[in-house]
Scaffold this motif. Structure first.
Motif, PDB file in Angstrom:
ATOM      1  N   ASP A 175      19.114  46.020  49.626  1.00 52.95           N
ATOM      2  CA  ASP A 175      19.211  46.646  50.772  1.00 52.95           C
ATOM      3  C   ASP A 175      18.355  45.907  51.759  1.00 52.95           C
ATOM      4  OD1 ASP A 175      21.809  47.997  50.144  1.00 52.95           O
ATOM      5  OD2 ASP A 175      20.997  49.760  50.307  1.00 52.95           O
ATOM      6  N   GLY A 229      25.258  42.531  49.520  1.00 51.19           N
ATOM      7  CA  GLY A 229      26.030  44.184  50.146  1.00 51.19           C
ATOM      8  C   GLY A 229      26.939  44.583  49.317  1.00 51.19           C
ATOM      9  N   THR A 230      27.837  43.733  49.160  1.00 50.54           N
ATOM     10  CA  THR A 230      29.196  44.353  47.934  1.00 50.54           C
ATOM     11  C   THR A 230      28.436  44.942  46.860  1.00 50.54           C
ATOM     12  OG1 THR A 230      30.486  42.721  49.485  1.00 50.54           O
ATOM     13  CG2 THR A 230      31.429  44.030  47.556  1.00 50.54           C
ATOM     14  N   PHE A 231      27.679  44.039  46.542  1.00 47.42           N
ATOM     15  CA  PHE A 231      27.188  44.270  44.701  1.00 47.42           C
ATOM     16  C   PHE A 231      26.454  45.705  44.822  1.00 47.42           C
ATOM     17  CE2 PHE A 231      24.127  43.866  40.895  1.00 47.42           C
ATOM     18  CZ  PHE A 231      24.883  43.976  40.490  1.00 47.42           C
ATOM     19  N   SER A 232      25.957  45.920  45.844  1.00 52.42           N
ATOM     20  CA  SER A 232      24.585  47.186  46.500  1.00 52.42           C
ATOM     21  C   SER A 232      25.736  48.200  46.432  1.00 52.42           C
ATOM     22  CB  SER A 232      23.899  46.869  47.049  1.00 52.42           C
ATOM     23  OG  SER A 232      23.044  47.460  47.959  1.00 52.42           O
ATOM     24  N   ASN A 253      28.197  48.572  45.547  1.00 53.18           N
ATOM     25  CA  ASN A 253      29.162  49.335  43.903  1.00 53.18           C
ATOM     26  C   ASN A 253      28.000  49.554  43.370  1.00 53.18           C
ATOM     27  OD1 ASN A 253      31.798  48.666  44.883  1.00 53.18           O
ATOM     28  ND2 ASN A 253      31.440  46.489  43.657  1.00 53.18           N
ATOM     29  N   ILE A 280      28.187  53.525  41.468  1.00 49.41           N
ATOM     30  CA  ILE A 280      28.243  53.957  40.087  1.00 49.41           C
ATOM     31  C   ILE A 280      27.092  54.581  39.267  1.00 49.41           C
ATOM     32  CG2 ILE A 280      27.241  51.608  39.621  1.00 49.41           C
ATOM     33  CD1 ILE A 280      30.128  51.329  37.354  1.00 49.41           C
ATOM     34  N   PHE A 330      23.928  55.271  35.356  1.00 47.26           N
ATOM     35  CA  PHE A 330      22.407  55.179  35.532  1.00 47.26           C
ATOM     36  C   PHE A 330      21.752  55.773  34.949  1.00 47.26           C
ATOM     37  CE2 PHE A 330      24.396  51.355  36.664  1.00 47.26           C
ATOM     38  CZ  PHE A 330      24.595  50.408  35.658  1.00 47.26           C
ATOM     39  N   ALA A 373      28.836  48.998  32.126  1.00 43.04           N
ATOM     40  CA  ALA A 373      28.789  49.919  33.459  1.00 43.04           C
ATOM     41  C   ALA A 373      28.098  48.710  34.795  1.00 43.04           C
ATOM     42  CB  ALA A 373      27.703  51.000  33.595  1.00 43.04           C
ATOM     43  N   LEU A 374      27.092  47.700  34.223  1.00 46.38           N
ATOM     44  CA  LEU A 374      26.829  47.168  34.999  1.00 46.38           C
ATOM     45  C   LEU A 374      28.142  46.085  35.068  1.00 46.38           C
ATOM     46  CD1 LEU A 374      24.360  45.721  36.505  1.00 46.38           C
ATOM     47  CD2 LEU A 374      23.446  45.050  33.922  1.00 46.38           C
ATOM     48  N   LEU A 406      30.906  46.565  34.240  1.00 44.63           N
ATOM     49  CA  LEU A 406      32.138  46.722  35.544  1.00 44.63           C
ATOM     50  C   LEU A 406      31.700  46.027  37.108  1.00 44.63           C
ATOM     51  CD1 LEU A 406      33.401  50.117  33.726  1.00 44.63           C
ATOM     52  CD2 LEU A 406      34.508  48.055  34.139  1.00 44.63           C
ATOM     53  N   THR A 407      30.239  46.434  37.248  1.00 42.87           N
ATOM     54  CA  THR A 407      29.948  46.527  38.455  1.00 42.87           C
ATOM     55  C   THR A 407      30.384  45.226  39.147  1.00 42.87           C
ATOM     56  OG1 THR A 407      28.594  48.773  38.457  1.00 42.87           O
ATOM     57  CG2 THR A 407      28.408  47.679  39.992  1.00 42.87           C
ATOM     58  N   ILE A 408      29.323  44.563  38.259  1.00 41.21           N
ATOM     59  CA  ILE A 408      29.814  43.154  38.937  1.00 41.21           C
ATOM     60  C   ILE A 408      31.729  42.273  38.908  1.00 41.21           C
ATOM     61  CG2 ILE A 408      29.316  40.017  38.490  1.00 41.21           C
ATOM     62  CD1 ILE A 408      26.925  41.677  36.410  1.00 41.21           C
ATOM     63  N   LYS A 412      34.040  44.407  39.719  1.00 38.48           N
ATOM     64  CA  LYS A 412      33.988  44.810  41.167  1.00 38.48           C
ATOM     65  C   LYS A 412      33.874  44.088  41.998  1.00 38.48           C
ATOM     66  CE  LYS A 412      35.584  49.456  43.245  1.00 38.48           C
ATOM     67  NZ  LYS A 412      35.035  48.867  44.045  1.00 38.48           N
ATOM     68  N   THR A 413      32.861  43.854  42.134  1.00 41.67           N
ATOM     69  CA  THR A 413      32.171  43.354  43.363  1.00 41.67           C
ATOM     70  C   THR A 413      33.229  41.669  43.820  1.00 41.67           C
ATOM     71  OG1 THR A 413      30.214  44.283  42.800  1.00 41.67           O
ATOM     72  CG2 THR A 413      30.178  42.414  44.422  1.00 41.67           C
ATOM     73  N   ASP A 436      36.825  42.397  44.317  1.00 37.45           N
ATOM     74  CA  ASP A 436      36.211  43.273  46.072  1.00 37.45           C
ATOM     75  C   ASP A 436      36.111  41.712  47.364  1.00 37.45           C
ATOM     76  OD1 ASP A 436      36.782  45.767  46.202  1.00 37.45           O
ATOM     77  OD2 ASP A 436      34.313  46.212  46.000  1.00 37.45           O
ATOM     78  N   LEU A 437      35.657  40.967  46.792  1.00 36.11           N
ATOM     79  CA  LEU A 437      35.068  39.871  47.135  1.00 36.11           C
ATOM     80  C   LEU A 437      36.287  38.980  47.533  1.00 36.11           C
ATOM     81  CD1 LEU A 437      31.185  38.946  46.171  1.00 36.11           C
ATOM     82  CD2 LEU A 437      31.990  39.601  48.576  1.00 36.11           C
ATOM     83  N   HIS A 447      37.230  42.890  50.556  1.00 36.86           N
ATOM     84  CA  HIS A 447      36.339  43.921  50.975  1.00 36.86           C
ATOM     85  C   HIS A 447      34.864  43.078  51.018  1.00 36.86           C
ATOM     86  CE1 HIS A 447      40.467  45.655  49.005  1.00 36.86           C
ATOM     87  NE2 HIS A 447      40.494  45.644  50.562  1.00 36.86           N
ATOM     88  N   ILE A 448      34.546  43.628  52.018  1.00 39.86           N
ATOM     89  CA  ILE A 448      32.699  42.787  52.283  1.00 39.86           C
ATOM     90  C   ILE A 448      32.255  44.415  52.591  1.00 39.86           C
ATOM     91  CG2 ILE A 448      30.912  41.968  53.216  1.00 39.86           C
ATOM     92  CD1 ILE A 448      33.089  39.508  53.274  1.00 39.86           C
ATOM     93  N   HIS A 449      31.466  45.282  51.660  1.00 40.43           N
ATOM     94  CA  HIS A 449      30.843  46.205  52.219  1.00 40.43           C
ATOM     95  C   HIS A 449      29.271  45.668  52.654  1.00 40.43           C
ATOM     96  CE1 HIS A 449      33.749  49.157  50.305  1.00 40.43           C
ATOM     97  NE2 HIS A 449      33.385  47.269  49.189  1.00 40.43           N
ATOM     98  N   GLU A 450      28.495  46.617  54.058  1.00 42.12           N
ATOM     99  CA  GLU A 450      28.086  46.467  54.400  1.00 42.12           C
ATOM    100  C   GLU A 450      26.777  47.691  53.527  1.00 42.12           C
ATOM    101  OE1 GLU A 450      26.850  45.291  57.217  1.00 42.12           O
ATOM    102  OE2 GLU A 450      28.132  43.853  57.337  1.00 42.12           O
ATOM    103  N   PRO A 451      25.614  47.216  53.125  1.00 44.84           N
ATOM    104  CA  PRO A 451      24.406  47.679  52.760  1.00 44.84           C
ATOM    105  C   PRO A 451      24.176  49.538  53.035  1.00 44.84           C
ATOM    106  CG  PRO A 451      23.664  46.297  53.326  1.00 44.84           C
ATOM    107  CD  PRO A 451      24.705  45.529  53.793  1.00 44.84           C
TER     108      PRO A 451
END
Lengths: 420, 53
Positions: A168, A179-182, A184, A188, A192, B31-32, B34-36, B38-39, B42-43, B47-51
């Motif tokens: 961030d 940004g997208t990884f952060s 997501n 979740i 953790f 979990a890590l 899955l997050t990768i 999903k990212t 999304d990309l 679907h790009i997210h602002e932090p």
């Protein structure tokens, strides 16, 4: 001093990396500040080179004191860093979202404490290149094996929990992938936080359990529940009681040094309230344990409380740990009037942190100082200068990481609105 | 650490200790992963997210 620093010539501008809506000192001034942790790390490096090249004979540890200042510092920072898992647990799992403004700071402090402790233990084991032996040839009957597994795994969890704060950063977050990884990772984070709570619960307990099962050491040995001695539960209770205090204290010190408000006082008061009530519960059980140990456990082994205390580790340690740095801060923190005062709340939190550090000190050093065989004598322990050097690693590393994180990462989300 | 290490014994201590250890490692790294994934999805979908700040 501040004016002199302001008059320094300008060479660089890193303001585009600062968190959104915040102000930081100039890079030249920041570089001067970095001299402090770098000096401490240089001192550590000298001690580390000596211990790695010449061996642990550079320390004052011996056949009496297999544990020294490194284990005291290790146990203390692991307890003080418990604010990370407990604040995350309250925020993400219990749903105490009022703590959200301080969770990032708690995770950062926990990361510093755990990684610092692991790095220091790398020197303590003598041959760090054989550090993996403990994992590969695990002794499942040892409390320390559980501690080693849980601490290293929890350090990984803390790194993952800290990752969104790094991603961030104002410049890093411009990269869409980050940004997208952060985003997501945020969604979740509860997983953790739950994993961290599980791991912390067991390693905090096992650190205490390790002392409780030392049957040949009357200062430390206790009865218990099943395979868990009472010290297992007391160490968990004490860690979750002082962890929030230590986190809040670090935030308050940062506020004073930077001259900026970082979190609302109501957030600090809530942390103080949680810490205070948990400290009361811990002190009730700790006092009961001490009375049981003094009047039942020791006499049953043909010993008295007087046998346990010799100068310089006299009775004063007991009164300071349980009275001045135990009951006093507990009773102070449960009062709203004390928590409303910035200064008094800081004093109470400081006393609580000193109390728990003292608790870890007596369990580590005093347990070993007392003679347990007829031909043994009572010895006191004083670390050598290379030992102190290695112990300063946690401080040097911690200051360096915290200063960089404060400057570049959005650790304090309330800072922009509080300093408008 | 692994059943093929020479000192490994199939007793309750090893099963409970390592069972829990590998369970927690699976949760964390699962979990890590899955997050990768999903990212990446999304990309892929734009679907790009602002932090969050």
């Amino acid at each position: 001093m501040r004016r002199w620093l302001d008059d320094l010539p300008k060479y660089a501008d890193d303001s585009s990396w600062w968190p959104k809506g915040t102000k930081r000192c100039r890079p030249e001034v920041f570089l001067i500040w970095l001299g402090l942790p770098l000096t401490l790390l240089a001192y550590f490096s000298v001690g580390a080179v000596l211990c790695l090249a010449l061996g642990l004979n550079q320390t004052n540890m011996n056949d009496y004191f297999a544990f020294g200042v490194w284990i005291v510092v290790d146990l203390a920072v692991i307890a003080l860093g418990a604010g990370a898992f407990f604040t995350s647990f309250l925020n993400y799992i219990v749903g105490k979202t009022e703590l959200k403004p301080i969770v990032n700071a708690a995770v950062l402090i926990g990361f510093i404490c755990y990684v610092g402790a692991i790095l220091m233990l790398g020197i303590d084991i003598g041959q760090p290149i054989r550090g993996w032996f403990g994992f590969w040839h695990a002794n499942v009957h040892s409390m320390l094996t559980e501690v080693m597994f849980c601490i290293t795994t929890y350090a990984i969890v803390l790194t993952i929990e800290l990752l969104p704060s790094v991603l961030d950063n104002k410049r890093i977050s411009r990269v869409p992938e980050f940004g997208t990884f952060s985003h997501n990772l945020h969604t979740i984070m509860i997983v953790f936080a739950a994993a961290g709570t599980f791991l912390s619960f067991f390693h905090q307990g096992s650190l205490g359990g390790m002392f409780g099962v030392l049957y040949a050491r009357p200062f430390a040995a206790r009865g218990g529940l099943g395979i868990w001695p009472w010290t297992f539960f007391l160490f968990i209770m004490s860690a979750i009681a002082v962890g929030p205090s230590f986190t809040t204290m670090v935030v308050m010190i940062t506020e004073k040094i930077s001259g900026r408000k970082l979190t609302k006082h109501s957030v600090k008061m809530l942390m103080g309230k949680i810490s205070g009530w948990l400290l009361v519960v811990y002190m009730v059980f700790k006092s009961a344990d001490t009375l049981w140990w003094a009047y039942i456990k020791l006499p049953s082994a043909g010993l008295t409380l007087d046998n346990m205390y010799h100068a310089p580790y006299g009775f004063w340690l007991l009164w300071v740990e349980i009275g001045l740095c135990g009951w006093l801060p507990a009773l102070m923190l449960v009062q709203e009037k004390v928590r409303a005062s910035y200064g008094w709340m800081f004093v109470a939190m400081l006393l609580a942190c000193i109390g728990i550090t003292l608790n870890r000190f007596v369990f580590t050093i005093q347990s070993l100082a007392l003679p347990v065989l007829p031909f043994e004598k009572f010895y006191a322990y004083l670390p050598s200068w290379p030992e102190w050097g290695i112990a300063t690693l946690v401080l040097g590393f911690g200051l360096l990481v915290f200063m960089l994180a404060y400057r570049y990462l959005p650790i304090f989300p309330q800072e922009p609105e509080l300093n408008d | 650490m692994f059943p093929f290490a020479y000192e490994w014994i199939w007793d309750i201590g090893h099963i409970v200790f390592f069972g829990l250890f590998y369970a927690i490692l699976s949760v964390v790294f699962g979990a890590l992963t899955l997050t990768i994934l999903k990212t990446m999805l999304d990309l892929w979908d734009g679907h790009i997210h602002e932090p969050e700040h």
